[in-house]
Design an enzyme around this catalytic site. Structure first.
Site, PDB file in Angstrom:
ATOM      1  N   ASP A 123      61.691  55.628  82.066  1.00  0.00           N
ATOM      2  CA  ASP A 123      61.715  56.501  83.078  1.00  0.00           C
ATOM      3  C   ASP A 123      63.269  56.605  83.475  1.00  0.00           C
ATOM      4  OD1 ASP A 123      61.256  58.739  84.433  1.00  0.00           O
ATOM      5  OD2 ASP A 123      60.284  57.613  86.317  1.00  0.00           O
ATOM      6  N   ASP A 145      66.254  64.201  82.520  1.00  0.00           N
ATOM      7  CA  ASP A 145      64.814  63.583  82.568  1.00  0.00           C
ATOM      8  C   ASP A 145      64.268  63.072  81.363  1.00  0.00           C
ATOM      9  OD1 ASP A 145      63.153  61.962  84.336  1.00  0.00           O
ATOM     10  OD2 ASP A 145      61.729  63.624  84.561  1.00  0.00           O
TER      11      ASP A 145
END
Length: 443
Positions: free
Chosen positions: A115, A327
């Site tokens: 992440d 992201d």
């Protein structure tokens, strides 16, 4: 007087020489700049521990939108400071990518979500209450290198919501999505990566050992944060990887289940044959967590939109109406509503909203190439153009229906569907993001 080796001494010398010249798997302690790569696995690949053979590509496409929309709202609420709890909306849902890493001494192998929008490295402990995790959990009592961190450390004060125990240990609370929180103790441990040839060891890596979880809803709770903050993995090992990392995400539709790559340090640069684009990353990124780019325009097919960025909310949250977060943990791409409407209106096809899906969808051919006739898009960033083929813009909802993997949202986000089959390199020292199209799958 002549000196002679004894047979035993000669034998030992020969063994040492053989060890020096023969190739063997080695253990490398990361104390100086080096490069290494590890495999990346799509969450629903048959190589993943969370693989569900009964789940179809269309079913997974249906499940992508709700977690992405929730993540967009969670990130927006974090930037607007509407919550007092540090937020990292992470869960192993559709669209996540996983890696294997080892923790502790003796080490044990674990699966983890990557992440780029999270700072804290954290994992569930086997002593966790109410943690429903299908993969093995970390047991700190079995490791000789595990150490609890004190409240006085700078790492502890980096956590927004922390408290000190009576014996001065650093406890924290961490929110990863709406109505879901974890609590644990800050600790340090040996972290190991196996790149197939060598084992790279990083000593004293600070992470969160989770002891309690509210509203558990996922089968996997291990996160090597790749964000910009001091607690993230890439910041903690920054000196040994020259502050550089990269990834290459395989497409969701990868039928042979090949893996992608997560690359660090000397392994991060491009091969030299790609058409490399480069764009600056903003110096601010949500208190050091997110990587923010400047989006100057969008083209759909041959039509350049000449967008007038006027999003007051984006300006308030990110400081510039043109800002967009890149992201790896969000599937869909989100744009400010006025920008999204302009882009969607240029797609010259009859569209509809399926009753069960809040995405703009289109009828496509059932046979042959399902993307035939769908437009390409080009995201124009500062000094760089990110060209997206239809497979990086549309998701196959079911046979004969393709849905736009772009939506209006509270926070502009460049999601991972758009990034698939792209070598994406982060140079933290120079605050540059580089990218080049490539085939991310490997045999």
């Amino acid at each position: 007087m002549a000196t002679f080796f004894s047979p035993l001494a000669f034998s030992l010398l020969l063994q040492l020489l053989l060890l020096a010249i023969l190739p063997n798997p080695t253990t490398i302690f990361a104390s100086k700049p080096l490069g290494f790569s590890i495999d990346l696995f799509y969450r629903d690949s048959s190589l993943s521990p969370l693989y569900d053979p009964s789940s179809t590509l269309a079913q997974r496409a249906e499940q992508e939108a709700p977690p992405s929309m929730l993540r967009s709202r969670s990130i927006a609420s974090w930037f607007s400071n509407t919550t007092s709890v540090i937020s990292s909306p992470v869960m192993a849902g559709p669209g996540e990518f996983l890696v294997k890493l080892s923790l502790g001494t003796p080490s044990s192998l674990y699966w983890a979500i990557i992440d780029a929008g999270s700072n804290l490295i954290w994992t569930t402990s086997c002593h966790c209450d109410n943690c429903h995790v299908k993969t093995p959990m970390f047991d700190p009592l079995q490791s000789s290198t595990y150490k609890n961190r004190r409240c006085s450390t700078s790492f502890c004060t980096e956590l927004h919501d922390h408290r000190c125990t009576s014996d001065q240990l650093c406890c924290f609370r961490y929110s990863y999505r709406a109505n879901s929180e974890v609590e644990g103790v800050l600790a340090s441990e040996m972290l190991l990566f196996d790149n197939g040839a060598d084992t790279i060891k990083h000593e004293g890596i600070v992470f969160g050992s989770v002891h309690r979880e509210d509203n558990p809803d996922s089968a996997l709770r291990k996160v090597p944060g790749l964000g910009r903050g001091p607690l993230s993995l890439v910041k903690q090992i920054g000196s040994s990887i020259d502050d550089k990392f990269a990834y290459c995400l395989p497409p969701y539709s990868n039928e042979d289940n090949s893996t992608g790559q997560l690359k660090f340090g000397e392994d991060a640069p491009f091969s030299g044959t790609e058409d490399v684009q480069e764009t600056p990353m903003a110096s601010e990124g949500g208190e050091g967590s997110f990587y923010v780019l400047i989006l100057t325009n969008i083209s759909v097919g041959n039509s350049r939109l000449n967008i007038q960025f006027g999003g007051a909310q984006t300006t308030a949250l990110l400081g510039d109406a043109r800002s967009i977060i890149i992201d790896s943990g969000t599937s869909l791409t989100f744009l400010a509503k006025d920008v999204y409407v302009q882009a969607a209106n240029v797609i010259n096809r009859e569209c509809f909203y399926p009753p069960e899906q809040d995405l703009l969808c289109y009828h496509v051919e059932n046979n042959g190439d399902p993307y035939e006739g769908l437009p390409e898009m080009n995201f124009h960033f500062a000094n760089a153009d990110w060209k997206l083929p239809p497979s990086n813009i549309f998701a196959m909802f079911r046979s004969g229906i393709a849905c736009l993997a772009i939506k209006d949202g509270e926070m502009p986000i460049f999601g991972n569907i758009a990034q698939q089959n792209m070598h994406v390199k982060y140079d933290l020292g120079n605050r540059l993001l580089s990218f080049a199209p490539t085939e991310c799958t490997q045999g």
